[in-house]
Design a protein around this motif. Structure first.
Motif, PDB file in Angstrom:
ATOM      1  N   THR A 157       0.851  -1.288   0.085  1.00 26.33           N
ATOM      2  CA  THR A 157       0.012  -0.001  -0.096  1.00 26.33           C
ATOM      3  C   THR A 157       0.946   1.186  -0.090  1.00 26.33           C
ATOM      4  O   THR A 157       0.480   2.407  -0.370  1.00 26.33           O
ATOM      5  CB  THR A 157      -1.132  -0.038   1.164  1.00 26.33           C
ATOM      6  OG1 THR A 157      -1.890   0.885   1.007  1.00 26.33           O
ATOM      7  CG2 THR A 157      -0.213   0.185   2.612  1.00 26.33           C
ATOM      8  N   GLU A 158       2.253   1.229   0.734  1.00 26.21           N
ATOM      9  CA  GLU A 158       3.086   2.293   0.503  1.00 26.21           C
ATOM     10  C   GLU A 158       3.454   2.607  -0.728  1.00 26.21           C
ATOM     11  O   GLU A 158       3.748   3.546  -1.200  1.00 26.21           O
ATOM     12  CB  GLU A 158       3.945   2.150   1.573  1.00 26.21           C
ATOM     13  CG  GLU A 158       3.790   2.423   3.133  1.00 26.21           C
ATOM     14  CD  GLU A 158       4.853   2.153   3.761  1.00 26.21           C
ATOM     15  OE1 GLU A 158       6.222   2.570   3.529  1.00 26.21           O
ATOM     16  OE2 GLU A 158       4.895   1.549   5.066  1.00 26.21           O
ATOM     17  N   ALA A 159       3.833   1.305  -1.497  1.00 29.20           N
ATOM     18  CA  ALA A 159       4.148   1.288  -2.855  1.00 29.20           C
ATOM     19  C   ALA A 159       3.034   2.164  -3.721  1.00 29.20           C
ATOM     20  O   ALA A 159       3.462   3.135  -4.685  1.00 29.20           O
ATOM     21  CB  ALA A 159       4.638   0.352  -3.401  1.00 29.20           C
ATOM     22  N   VAL A 160       2.104   1.837  -3.609  1.00 30.87           N
ATOM     23  CA  VAL A 160       0.898   2.378  -4.374  1.00 30.87           C
ATOM     24  C   VAL A 160       0.715   3.904  -3.943  1.00 30.87           C
ATOM     25  O   VAL A 160       0.437   4.696  -5.128  1.00 30.87           O
ATOM     26  CB  VAL A 160      -0.474   1.718  -4.044  1.00 30.87           C
ATOM     27  CG1 VAL A 160      -1.715   2.312  -4.738  1.00 30.87           C
ATOM     28  CG2 VAL A 160      -0.398   0.249  -4.688  1.00 30.87           C
ATOM     29  N   GLU A 161       0.749   4.386  -2.756  1.00 35.27           N
ATOM     30  CA  GLU A 161       0.697   5.619  -2.317  1.00 35.27           C
ATOM     31  C   GLU A 161       1.666   6.504  -3.192  1.00 35.27           C
ATOM     32  O   GLU A 161       1.379   7.606  -3.532  1.00 35.27           O
ATOM     33  CB  GLU A 161       0.772   5.679  -0.722  1.00 35.27           C
ATOM     34  CG  GLU A 161      -0.394   5.186  -0.121  1.00 35.27           C
ATOM     35  CD  GLU A 161      -1.526   5.980   0.038  1.00 35.27           C
ATOM     36  OE1 GLU A 161      -1.499   7.200  -0.358  1.00 35.27           O
ATOM     37  OE2 GLU A 161      -2.373   5.639   0.756  1.00 35.27           O
ATOM     38  N   GLY A 162       2.957   6.005  -2.714  1.00 39.59           N
ATOM     39  CA  GLY A 162       4.000   6.610  -3.498  1.00 39.59           C
ATOM     40  C   GLY A 162       3.959   6.944  -5.187  1.00 39.59           C
ATOM     41  O   GLY A 162       4.342   7.999  -5.705  1.00 39.59           O
TER      42      GLY A 162
END
Length: 476
Positions: A157-162
């Protein structure tokens, strides 16, 4: 591919080439007893498991969506042992995470070595050598040409947010398009993109503005009631004919984010040409294409990245789950010409911490050296063939079999039936997991061998027979 120990009634763990022989403390040594797999020796959960469940029920968040009462203690290869000593054949890999199998010796050794040298130093503010080493290794696998830059995170989810932040920064545009059925995570930006189940949004509004959704290429239950190939991939046309006509001018759309194979939404493989047509729509309007490979990447489909099956070259790729064999690591990588944001525009205290990076490097080496992508393709084809034979016997029960490599979805008439199949498999010691509205997913470790695949097929056949017998109304 690997060596294994086989016992009557099942297959024990697979031992990767290069694992030291005779070392009493080596990973998986506890399993070398000739026991069959699965092997359930107590009620499940047993007495130790029930104690864990009692404590869990008192102190953990009730938001955790537990599938069934598995209480794992340890694992090796494609085998998991619970706290009561029951052995299970793992066909979900902790939700497609244990790519190289549980406790792969090379990954374990890399983690031990790194933990003894440096547990943490933030790569956001300092020059951690292993951070750039892993970035370089990941960039070398990128499914797009030219120089690539990488940012490491703690999760998918952090990768998607970034990736969404990057897309907006690089284009100066604000809108992002996702798809119905997609799952991109549960943090605010990611859950705004997620549209696999309404309950993920319930009670959390307002969500991130500027997010729109379109129908995915889901042939078994087409969202616009057409049939392939006569549909001419009309779900992609929804962008031009509906979204760009009534909701947003395409010049304001920063990115389209797509799972090359739907993950939590049901392991749905879009029809041939669908991703290519989507990519062409993006190119026509200067929209970035983000491939969310959190669940489908790291070799799961028989290619390093699932989008490679389509020949499409994305602008940004998100990854996590299988890239570190179980340690918390995510990443997004983009064409270097896009990742030009200034210092401080994005960072992370823990993202790309030394121990997960060590696991990530070891994972990439194991995927290559032990030909796990090839194994995923070979064993996946074997499973698909066996599952389609099961489907031919009970098409009213098992409606659809689909997948790429070891990312396989089984569609049933209803969510209730899918849950019954999942639970019937669990009672037999086979770990699978529901997905989508009425599907069951198979995502075993990429080290699974032929004997274990045969066992999985046998147990699934028994589970289907049990559900069919108890659900007479499903018969034609």
């Amino acid at each position: 591919m690997s060596r294994s120990t086989t016992a009557p009634g099942g297959t024990a763990a697979s031992f990767p080439p290069g694992a030291p022989a005779g070392a009493a403390d080596r990973p998986g040594a506890w399993l070398e007893s000739g026991r069959p797999v699965p092997d359930l020796v107590t009620d499940v959960p047993g007495p130790q498991g029930r104690r864990v469940l009692e404590r869990d029920g008192r102190v953990t968040s009730p938001s955790l969506p537990r599938a069934y009462q598995l209480v794992p203690r340890r694992g090796f290869g494609a085998v998991v042992e619970d706290v009561d000593g029951n052995l299970f054949l793992d066909a979900n890999a902790g939700i497609a995470v244990a790519s190289t199998g549980h406790a792969h010796p090379r990954v374990v050794e890399a983690v031990r070595r790194q933990a003894g040298e440096l547990l943490h130093y933030s790569a956001s503010d300092f020059y951690l050598p292993i951070y750039s080493e892993l970035c370089e290794a990941l960039a070398a696998t990128a499914p797009m040409p030219g120089p690539v830059r990488v940012f490491l995170t703690n999760s998918g989810t952090e990768a998607v947010e970034g990736a969404v932040k990057l897309a907006r920064a690089a284009t100066g545009r604000q809108y992002v398009i996702s798809f119905f059925g997609a799952f991109h995570g549960r943090t605010y930006g990611s859950v705004s993109l997620t549209a696999s189940k309404a309950r993920y949004h319930k009670g959390f509004g307002p969500l991130l503005p500027g997010v729109l959704h379109a129908p995915y290429g889901y042939c078994h239950r087409c969202p616009i009631n057409l049939s392939y190939p006569g549909c001419e991939l009309a779900t992609v046309d929804y962008l031009e004919q509906t979204l760009f006509r009534y909701e947003v001018d395409p010049s304001e759309v920063a990115a389209v984010i797509v799972e090359p194979v739907l993950g939590e939404g049901g392991y749905v493989v879009p029809p041939p040409g669908w991703l290519a047509k989507l990519a062409e729509t993006c190119r026509r309007h200067g929209i970035l294409l983000i491939a969310d490979e959190v669940q489908s990447g790291a070799g799961r489909t028989g290619r390093m990245w699932a989008i490679e099956h389509s020949g499409v070259e994305p602008d940004v790729v998100c990854s996590a789950k299988g890239i570190a064999s179980g340690l918390p690591l995510g990443a997004f990588m983009a064409r270097a010409e896009l990742m030009t944001w200034s210092a401080g525009a994005h960072g992370s205290t823990y993202g790309g911490s030394p121990v997960p990076c060590a696991a990530g490097l070891a994972t990439l080496e194991v995927l290559r050296d032990e030909r796990l992508l090839e194994n995923a393709g070979e064993q996946g084809a074997y499973l698909m063939d066996g599952l389609r034979k099961l489907q031919a016997r009970t098409p009213w029960l098992l409606e659809d079999v689909r997948g790429l490599g070891l990312m396989i979805g089984l569609e049933f008439p209803s969510a209730h039936v899918a849950e019954e199949v999942q639970n019937a498999a669990f009672r037999r010691g086979l770990l699978v997991l529901e997905a989508g509205e009425s599907a069951v997913r198979l995502s075993p470790p990429l080290v699974i061998d032929r004997d274990q695949c045969e066992t999985a097929l046998r147990l699934l056949a028994e589970a289907l027979e049990e559900v069919e017998t108890s659900s007479e109304d499903l018969r034609p």
